[in-house]
Design an enzyme around this catalytic site. Sequence first.
Site, PDB file in Angstrom:
ATOM      1  N   HIS A 161      66.942  31.255  47.562  1.00 35.43           N
ATOM      2  CA  HIS A 161      67.884  32.364  47.503  1.00 35.43           C
ATOM      3  C   HIS A 161      67.241  33.542  46.762  1.00 35.43           C
ATOM      4  O   HIS A 161      66.155  33.405  46.189  1.00 35.43           O
ATOM      5  CB  HIS A 161      69.203  31.934  46.836  1.00 35.43           C
ATOM      6  CG  HIS A 161      69.059  31.450  45.432  1.00 35.43           C
ATOM      7  ND1 HIS A 161      69.183  30.112  45.068  1.00 35.43           N
ATOM      8  CD2 HIS A 161      68.795  32.113  44.291  1.00 35.43           C
ATOM      9  CE1 HIS A 161      69.002  29.997  43.773  1.00 35.43           C
ATOM     10  NE2 HIS A 161      68.764  31.198  43.264  1.00 35.43           N
TER      11      HIS A 161
HETATM   12  P1  TYD Z   1      71.768  27.026  42.427  1.00 33.08           P
HETATM   13  O1  TYD Z   1      71.611  28.319  41.698  1.00 33.08           O
HETATM   14  O2  TYD Z   1      71.892  27.087  43.916  1.00 33.08           O
HETATM   15  O3  TYD Z   1      70.577  26.045  42.035  1.00 33.08           O
HETATM   16  P2  TYD Z   1      69.016  26.250  42.322  1.00 33.08           P
HETATM   17  O4  TYD Z   1      68.664  27.602  41.813  1.00 33.08           O
HETATM   18  O5  TYD Z   1      68.353  25.174  41.565  1.00 33.08           O
HETATM   19  O6  TYD Z   1      68.839  26.154  43.796  1.00 33.08           O
HETATM   20  O7  TYD Z   1      73.033  26.279  41.798  1.00 33.08           O
HETATM   21  C1  TYD Z   1      73.351  24.956  42.175  1.00 33.08           C
HETATM   22  C2  TYD Z   1      74.843  24.756  41.914  1.00 33.08           C
HETATM   23  O8  TYD Z   1      75.122  24.926  40.536  1.00 33.08           O
HETATM   24  C3  TYD Z   1      75.723  25.742  42.676  1.00 33.08           C
HETATM   25  O9  TYD Z   1      76.878  25.025  43.106  1.00 33.08           O
HETATM   26  C4  TYD Z   1      76.120  26.749  41.627  1.00 33.08           C
HETATM   27  C5  TYD Z   1      76.081  25.966  40.339  1.00 33.08           C
HETATM   28  N1  TYD Z   1      75.677  26.783  39.198  1.00 33.08           N
HETATM   29  C6  TYD Z   1      76.610  27.131  38.235  1.00 33.08           C
HETATM   30  O10 TYD Z   1      77.786  26.775  38.307  1.00 33.08           O
HETATM   31  N2  TYD Z   1      76.225  27.904  37.179  1.00 33.08           N
HETATM   32  C7  TYD Z   1      74.940  28.314  37.038  1.00 33.08           C
HETATM   33  O11 TYD Z   1      74.616  29.015  36.045  1.00 33.08           O
HETATM   34  C8  TYD Z   1      73.979  27.945  38.042  1.00 33.08           C
HETATM   35  C9  TYD Z   1      72.548  28.371  37.934  1.00 33.08           C
HETATM   36  C10 TYD Z   1      74.392  27.178  39.098  1.00 33.08           C
END
Ligand code: TYD
Length: 144
Positions: free
Chosen positions: A59
């Site tokens: 992303h």
């Molecule tokens: P995501 O940012 O997609 O993880 P990565 O960067 O490792 O791909 O987040 C994964 C899940 O966690 C998504 O459902 C959102 C949640 N999340 C939060 O609730 N708070 C946060 O600060 C972060 C980073 C993620």
Amino acid sequence: MYMKSLQVNQCKIIELCKIIDGRDGVLSVAEAQRQIPFDIKRVYYIYDLKYASALRGQHAHKQNKQVIFCINGSFTLTLDDGSHQQEIVLNQPNIGVFMDVKLWHTMKDFSEKCILLVFASELYDENDYIRDYNEFKKYINDTF
Ligand code: TYD
């Protein structure tokens, strides 16, 4: 191993000091507006990765800036500013990568006991994410 200069825009290597004194261990420091080029509003970490084949990230952000570290083990960070791509292996606890807005990033090839530590400039907001690559390309063209 890491590269000092990156071909990709919207990012740079951050190297924290390593304080090694008469006692055991190494101490590295990350401070807001010093080593970390923004005010830190949020810290999160990713651990208990069981599969080297896992893919995280995939992303970009509209407002949120981040600095990512690998404080144990190693992983590969793939960066894409829409024109250039680069892979960086993060495997030293004091070496991180600043990721500005509009930077597509993916984390992969996780070692055993890998721990990722991320400092973020904004509170969590799902609306700040661009999770579709074509939408990312359109966004960077539209906001150039
Ligand atoms: P995501 O940012 O997609 O993880 P990565 O960067 O490792 O791909 O987040 C994964 C899940 O966690 C998504 O459902 C959102 C949640 N999340 C939060 O609730 N708070 C946060 O600060 C972060 C980073 C993620």
